[in-house]
Motif scaffolding. Structure first.
Motif, PDB file in Angstrom:
ATOM      1  N   TYR A 472      11.132 -45.577 -28.619  1.00  0.00           N
ATOM      2  CA  TYR A 472      11.593 -46.838 -29.190  1.00  0.00           C
ATOM      3  C   TYR A 472      10.673 -47.364 -30.292  1.00  0.00           C
ATOM      4  N   ASP A 473      11.232 -48.199 -31.138  1.00  0.00           N
ATOM      5  CA  ASP A 473      10.447 -48.975 -32.093  1.00  0.00           C
ATOM      6  C   ASP A 473       9.437 -49.812 -31.304  1.00  0.00           C
ATOM      7  N   GLN A 474       8.170 -49.595 -31.583  1.00  0.00           N
ATOM      8  CA  GLN A 474       7.127 -50.212 -30.764  1.00  0.00           C
ATOM      9  C   GLN A 474       6.997 -51.723 -30.976  1.00  0.00           C
ATOM     10  N   SER A 475       7.691 -52.275 -31.958  1.00  0.00           N
ATOM     11  CA  SER A 475       7.717 -53.729 -32.087  1.00  0.00           C
ATOM     12  C   SER A 475       8.409 -54.363 -30.889  1.00  0.00           C
ATOM     13  N   GLU A 476       9.219 -53.583 -30.174  1.00  0.00           N
ATOM     14  CA  GLU A 476       9.889 -54.098 -28.988  1.00  0.00           C
ATOM     15  C   GLU A 476       8.898 -54.504 -27.901  1.00  0.00           C
ATOM     16  N   LEU A 477       7.743 -53.877 -27.868  1.00  0.00           N
ATOM     17  CA  LEU A 477       6.741 -54.240 -26.871  1.00  0.00           C
ATOM     18  C   LEU A 477       6.205 -55.641 -27.092  1.00  0.00           C
ATOM     19  N   ILE A 478       6.389 -56.154 -28.310  1.00  0.00           N
ATOM     20  CA  ILE A 478       5.907 -57.489 -28.631  1.00  0.00           C
ATOM     21  C   ILE A 478       7.054 -58.491 -28.638  1.00  0.00           C
ATOM     22  N   THR A 479       8.151 -58.151 -29.297  1.00  0.00           N
ATOM     23  CA  THR A 479       9.223 -59.125 -29.515  1.00  0.00           C
ATOM     24  C   THR A 479      10.253 -59.162 -28.383  1.00  0.00           C
ATOM     25  N   ASN A 480      10.312 -58.114 -27.562  1.00  0.00           N
ATOM     26  CA  ASN A 480      11.327 -58.064 -26.502  1.00  0.00           C
ATOM     27  C   ASN A 480      10.765 -57.354 -25.274  1.00  0.00           C
ATOM     28  N   ALA A 481       9.535 -57.708 -24.928  1.00  0.00           N
ATOM     29  CA  ALA A 481       8.759 -56.943 -23.956  1.00  0.00           C
ATOM     30  C   ALA A 481       9.405 -56.882 -22.582  1.00  0.00           C
ATOM     31  N   ALA A 482       9.881 -57.989 -22.058  1.00  0.00           N
ATOM     32  CA  ALA A 482      10.421 -58.013 -20.698  1.00  0.00           C
ATOM     33  C   ALA A 482      11.643 -57.102 -20.580  1.00  0.00           C
ATOM     34  N   ASN A 483      12.534 -57.173 -21.550  1.00  0.00           N
ATOM     35  CA  ASN A 483      13.738 -56.342 -21.500  1.00  0.00           C
ATOM     36  C   ASN A 483      13.421 -54.875 -21.747  1.00  0.00           C
ATOM     37  N   TYR A 484      12.449 -54.610 -22.595  1.00  0.00           N
ATOM     38  CA  TYR A 484      11.990 -53.236 -22.823  1.00  0.00           C
ATOM     39  C   TYR A 484      11.447 -52.640 -21.527  1.00  0.00           C
ATOM     40  N   LYS A 485      10.614 -53.385 -20.821  1.00  0.00           N
ATOM     41  CA  LYS A 485      10.011 -52.875 -19.588  1.00  0.00           C
ATOM     42  C   LYS A 485      11.067 -52.639 -18.509  1.00  0.00           C
ATOM     43  N   GLU A 486      12.060 -53.516 -18.456  1.00  0.00           N
ATOM     44  CA  GLU A 486      13.140 -53.333 -17.488  1.00  0.00           C
ATOM     45  C   GLU A 486      13.919 -52.049 -17.786  1.00  0.00           C
ATOM     46  N   ALA A 487      14.133 -51.794 -19.065  1.00  0.00           N
ATOM     47  CA  ALA A 487      14.885 -50.585 -19.448  1.00  0.00           C
ATOM     48  C   ALA A 487      14.144 -49.323 -19.037  1.00  0.00           C
ATOM     49  N   ILE A 488      12.853 -49.250 -19.320  1.00  0.00           N
ATOM     50  CA  ILE A 488      12.129 -48.017 -18.990  1.00  0.00           C
ATOM     51  C   ILE A 488      11.905 -47.883 -17.481  1.00  0.00           C
ATOM     52  N   SER A 489      11.959 -48.997 -16.766  1.00  0.00           N
ATOM     53  CA  SER A 489      11.868 -48.894 -15.311  1.00  0.00           C
ATOM     54  C   SER A 489      13.099 -48.217 -14.732  1.00  0.00           C
ATOM     55  N   ARG A 490      14.255 -48.368 -15.418  1.00  0.00           N
ATOM     56  CA  ARG A 490      15.477 -47.701 -14.977  1.00  0.00           C
ATOM     57  C   ARG A 490      15.569 -46.279 -15.531  1.00  0.00           C
ATOM     58  N   GLN A 491      15.303 -46.152 -16.802  1.00  0.00           N
ATOM     59  CA  GLN A 491      15.556 -44.892 -17.497  1.00  0.00           C
ATOM     60  C   GLN A 491      14.456 -43.868 -17.312  1.00  0.00           C
ATOM     61  N   GLY A 492      13.242 -44.346 -17.254  1.00  0.00           N
ATOM     62  CA  GLY A 492      12.083 -43.463 -17.214  1.00  0.00           C
ATOM     63  C   GLY A 492      11.120 -43.841 -18.324  1.00  0.00           C
ATOM     64  N   LEU A 493       9.947 -43.271 -18.307  1.00  0.00           N
ATOM     65  CA  LEU A 493       8.916 -43.626 -19.264  1.00  0.00           C
ATOM     66  C   LEU A 493       9.387 -43.406 -20.691  1.00  0.00           C
ATOM     67  N   ASP A 494       8.843 -44.215 -21.600  1.00  0.00           N
ATOM     68  CA  ASP A 494       9.224 -44.156 -23.016  1.00  0.00           C
ATOM     69  C   ASP A 494       8.530 -42.975 -23.673  1.00  0.00           C
ATOM     70  N   LEU A 495       9.018 -41.774 -23.305  1.00  0.00           N
ATOM     71  CA  LEU A 495       8.427 -40.530 -23.775  1.00  0.00           C
ATOM     72  C   LEU A 495       9.504 -39.655 -24.403  1.00  0.00           C
ATOM     73  N   MET A 496       9.081 -38.703 -25.212  1.00  0.00           N
ATOM     74  CA  MET A 496      10.023 -37.774 -25.837  1.00  0.00           C
ATOM     75  C   MET A 496      10.631 -36.806 -24.829  1.00  0.00           C
ATOM     76  N   THR A 497      10.038 -36.677 -23.664  1.00  0.00           N
ATOM     77  CA  THR A 497      10.523 -35.736 -22.651  1.00  0.00           C
ATOM     78  C   THR A 497      11.483 -36.368 -21.649  1.00  0.00           C
ATOM     79  N   THR A 498      11.660 -37.668 -21.680  1.00  0.00           N
ATOM     80  CA  THR A 498      12.539 -38.348 -20.732  1.00  0.00           C
ATOM     81  C   THR A 498      14.003 -38.102 -21.091  1.00  0.00           C
ATOM     82  N   ARG A 499      14.775 -37.632 -20.149  1.00  0.00           N
ATOM     83  CA  ARG A 499      16.193 -37.369 -20.396  1.00  0.00           C
ATOM     84  C   ARG A 499      16.998 -38.665 -20.280  1.00  0.00           C
ATOM     85  N   ILE A 500      17.955 -38.813 -21.207  1.00  0.00           N
ATOM     86  CA  ILE A 500      18.843 -39.961 -21.154  1.00  0.00           C
ATOM     87  C   ILE A 500      20.004 -39.658 -20.215  1.00  0.00           C
TER      88      ILE A 500
END
Length: 505
Positions: A472-500
């Motif tokens: 993801y665009d890393q500005s999300e960690l600042i401008t939309n942090a709570a929703n970003y963290k919720e998403a990766i808690s469901r989907q998996g870590l914000d890595l290139m190896t995480t399957r969608i």
């Protein structure tokens, strides 16, 4: 026609001056539009069409340097896609630009256009364009802000939540189904402000249904029943029937950066360097065309330094290369600046050939699409060769004889396994998706084809496996942090190896 295009484009740029659109995030997407007291809606519509397939920022960084190099259409020594390295600016480029420009434009226009019969066709076509952009976003990153995106215009939502990919895909199909049906040839449209189809409602309906094919087939592994349902529905409604239906956006040669092709112009301006640039055709791509005596090779590639486009002279750069073999960059193939890499080269956003290949795959699976896999495959290859006439006549077009020779030498594997047939179909789709790296990357992850050899570079992030998404665009960690963290808690870590969600083994 050229002057008419220039006039429409200039009107669009004037309209754009009333907007706030930059390459980053949701502040732009959720800006209150109350200052627009008399919006030039037709020029805004034109600009929305221009933005749908991205601008220089995301196409250079996300498309040419990441996605297209991951699937080995292109290569470069230090390219993040070639070596699977991480660049925050490049990886997040599609995310930031899409919300900051294209979707911003669409949502702002929808917020000021009244829902009246006079505007009905405009509204439905904007819904279709929105699907194009959101599918590319969710396929690239996984979960993204969807249902609350744009709510700053009328709902005061400035930190939109991320939605699951399953929910997004369900809505994408619904939007296409409804929008396609609601288009009405008896109602007004936008005239020549529509750069895609000049307000031809029949072609827009075919576009909605053809895009439904693409969206539905993406679910082939995660929800095959739904994929089958919507593929068959799209066919029944009516999809592309010739190259004339293909979605092609025309461009002009100047002024540079305003009306030029956003995929090619930055390449010509910054990376070509008379053939001495770092970005080249991948050895994987050139070898496939060369080893199969593909007549498209002379149209796609040439040695820029000498102008030599003869197939025998073409040479691709291996994606794991750490230097140019022989030390001379000019001996490696560039995209042909007389055809596909012209500043004014048209953008092939979605082709009739792609539709035929989707139908071929559906037929292999036994779905009711009204034809045989062999016929769809052969028609797809022919359409993919014939569509190259949109890139001009400086290089001879593929002839009927050349096509017939090619198909005779590479017949459809009617006696092969399902996997062998699908590999043959998807590999041909990979060829025609040149310059549409995002779509080729999605199809690779869905099917595993073409059979590329992963790069295992010590600087890479994936330990020698092909990436499954971008970060993801890393500005999300600042401008939309709570929703970003919720998403990766469901989907998996914000890595290139995480399957969608739809990317199943």
């Amino acid at each position: 026609m050229k002057n008419k295009f220039i006039k429409i484009f200039c009107i669009a740029i004037v309209g754009a001056m009333t907007l706030t659109s930059c390459d980053k995030g949701f502040e732009e997407l959720n800006t209150n539009p109350n200052a627009l007291t008399d919006p030039a809606v037709k020029s805004m519509f034109t600009l929305a069409e221009i933005y749908v397939d991205g601008q220089d920022f995301s196409n250079t960084r996300g498309n040419n340097y990441y996605a297209a190099q991951i699937v080995q259409q292109f290569s470069s020594l230090g390219g993040p896609g070639s070596k699977y390295t991480y660049s925050s600016e490049y990886s997040g480029s599609l995310f930031g630009e899409s919300y900051g420009k294209g979707l911003n434009q669409i949502f702002q226009l929808l917020s000021v256009v009244k829902d009246t019969p006079e505007n009905a066709n405009m509204i439905q076509s904007l819904r279709i364009m929105k699907v194009f952009m959101f599918q590319k976003l969710t396929d690239t990153y996984g979960e993204i802000p969807y249902f609350e995106a744009g709510k700053g215009y009328n709902g005061n939502v400035f930190s939109p939540k991320y939605d699951t990919q399953e929910a997004i895909y369900n809505d994408l199909l619904k939007e296409l189904d409804e929008a396609g049906d609601a288009l009405d040839a008896n109602k007004p449209f936008v005239g020549n402000a529509d750069l895609y189809y000049q307000s031809d409602v029949t072609k827009w309906k075919k576009l909605a249904n053809s895009l439904m094919l693409r969206v539905a087939m993406r679910l082939s592994k995660v929800n095959p029943a739904k994929a089958k349902q919507y593929v068959e529905k799209a066919v029944a409604k009516g999809v592309f029937t010739s190259n004339d239906d293909s979605l092609v956006l025309k461009h002009d040669a100047g002024p540079q950066g305003v009306k030029t092709n956003p995929i090619t112009s930055s390449w010509v301006r910054n990376d070509l360097n008379g053939g001495d640039g770092n970005v080249k055709f991948s050895k994987t791509y050139i070898d496939f065309l060369k080893n199969n005596n593909d007549p498209r090779l002379r149209i796609y590639a040439k040695l820029e330094a000498t102008g030599d486009n003869s197939p025998a002279s073409q040479q691709g750069l291996a994606n794991d290369a750490k230097e140019f073999p022989g030390g001379d960059k000019k001996m490696f193939s560039d995209p042909n600046t007389s055809t596909v890499l012209r500043l004014d080269a048209p953008t092939l956003i979605m082709s009739y050939a792609e539709v035929k290949f989707i139908l071929a795959e559906a037929a292999v699976k036994g779905w009711n699409v009204g034809g045989s896999a062999q016929t769809y495959y052969e028609d797809g290859v022919k359409a993919a060769m014939n569509i190259l006439t949109i890139f001009g006549d400086k290089v001879p077009a593929v002839t009927t004889t050349e096509y017939n020779t090619y198909i005779a030498a590479h017949p459809f594997k009617t006696a092969g396994t399902e996997a062998e047939k699908i590999e043959q179909i998807i590999t041909q789709k990979w060829v025609v998706l040149l310059f549409n790296g995002f779509e080729a990357f999605s199809e690779y992850r869905r099917t595993g084809y073409p059979a590329i050899v992963p790069v295992n570079d010590p600087t890479g992030e994936t330990k020698g496996t092909v990436p499954r998404r971008l970060i993801y665009d890393q500005s999300e960690l600042i401008t939309n942090a709570a929703n970003y963290k919720e998403a990766i808690s469901r989907q998996g870590l914000d890595l290139m190896t995480t399957r969608i969600w739809w990317d199943k083994q």
